[in-house]
Write a protein that holds these residues in place. Structure first.
Motif, mmCIF file in Angstrom:
data_model
loop_
_atom_site.group_PDB
_atom_site.id
_atom_site.type_symbol
_atom_site.label_atom_id
_atom_site.label_comp_id
_atom_site.label_asym_id
_atom_site.label_seq_id
_atom_site.Cartn_x
_atom_site.Cartn_y
_atom_site.Cartn_z
ATOM 1 N N ASP A 84 -15.913 -13.448 2.464
ATOM 2 C CA ASP A 84 -16.714 -12.722 0.802
ATOM 3 C C ASP A 84 -15.659 -13.712 -0.046
ATOM 4 N N THR A 85 -15.271 -14.200 -0.137
ATOM 5 C CA THR A 85 -14.285 -15.465 -1.197
ATOM 6 C C THR A 85 -15.080 -16.944 -0.956
ATOM 7 N N ILE A 86 -14.876 -17.671 -1.206
ATOM 8 C CA ILE A 86 -14.848 -19.187 -1.231
ATOM 9 C C ILE A 86 -13.069 -19.781 -1.581
ATOM 10 N N ILE A 87 -12.392 -19.980 -0.866
ATOM 11 C CA ILE A 87 -11.400 -20.904 -1.164
ATOM 12 C C ILE A 87 -11.255 -22.453 -1.384
ATOM 13 N N ILE A 88 -10.650 -22.546 -2.502
ATOM 14 C CA ILE A 88 -10.620 -24.529 -2.742
ATOM 15 C C ILE A 88 -8.799 -25.082 -2.285
ATOM 16 N N PHE A 89 -8.080 -25.333 -2.136
ATOM 17 C CA PHE A 89 -7.254 -25.539 -1.998
ATOM 18 C C PHE A 89 -6.836 -26.895 -2.418
ATOM 19 N N ALA A 90 -6.040 -27.406 -3.111
ATOM 20 C CA ALA A 90 -5.661 -28.764 -3.523
ATOM 21 C C ALA A 90 -4.280 -28.672 -3.183
ATOM 22 N N GLY A 91 -3.619 -29.347 -2.176
ATOM 23 C CA GLY A 91 -2.105 -30.215 -1.422
ATOM 24 C C GLY A 91 -1.541 -29.947 -2.429
ATOM 25 N N LYS A 92 -0.398 -30.302 -3.167
ATOM 26 C CA LYS A 92 0.784 -30.724 -3.743
ATOM 27 C C LYS A 92 0.826 -32.199 -3.704
#
Length: 191
Positions: A84-92
């Motif tokens: 139900d969601t697309i999560i885009i994660f940018a690492g530190k």
């Protein structure tokens, strides 16, 4: 998939962390959602956007990563399709060039987090990511469901509930689960 199902809100008991209304909503969703979308909801897809070049027309999907903390590399940008969601994660520790190519900013502090519309740039990473998102949304819409919203995160806690291969407070890790199954089978054979 069995371990993933056991970790779903619909099948967990009611507790301080799990309210009755949330469980009822999860059961209703599981009963009514098309099978293809249910499989993604139970076992999300995790892609690394910065390891291999993305197809500009989403004709080929990037390889799937394991749903484990070991796959959450803070040097890369990840995309998780939770159904139900697309999560885009940018690492530190993401390279500034990747941040510039995808988001048009040079640092994590400048990224707009939360539910967002992806910015449009004529870079390979941005075009490929937007094409991948559109393909995932189209697949969901073709099932008669609303397209997923895009959530941008710089904190890995947004991915943690979906990393089903890892041990949680109430459940085994994938490897522990398989070992337990093998012990149970062996005991049945021996008895």
């Amino acid at each position: 998939y069995t371990l993933a199902l056991l970790k779903q809100a619909a099948l967990m008991g009611i507790s301080n962390e799990q309210k009755a209304d949330n469980r009822a909503a999860a059961v209703s969703t599981m009963r009514t959602i098309p099978l293809g979308q249910l499989l993604i909801m139970v076992h999300p897809h995790l892609y690394n956007l910065t390891v291999a070049p993305l197809s500009p027309d989403a004709s080929t999907l990037p390889p799937l990563n394991a749903l484990s903390v070991a796959s959450v590399d803070h040097k890369h940008i990840l995309l998780m399709n939770t159904g139900d969601t697309i999560i885009i994660f940018a690492g530190k520790h993401t390279q500034p060039q990747h941040l510039l190519d995808l988001f048009g900013v040079g640092t994590l502090n400048e990224i707009q987090t939360g539910f967002v519309m992806m910015p449009e740039f004529d870079t390979e990473l941005n075009v490929g990511t937007r094409s991948l998102i559109a393909a995932l949304q189209q697949t969901r819409e073709s099932s008669g469901l609303m397209a997923q919203r895009v959530f941008v995160a710089v904190d890995d806690r947004h991915l943690m509930p979906y990393l089903i291969a890892d041990r949680t407070r109430n459940f085994h890790s994938y490897h522990e689960f398989i070992a337990q199954l093998q012990r149970n089978i062996q005991q049945r054979i021996n008895s």
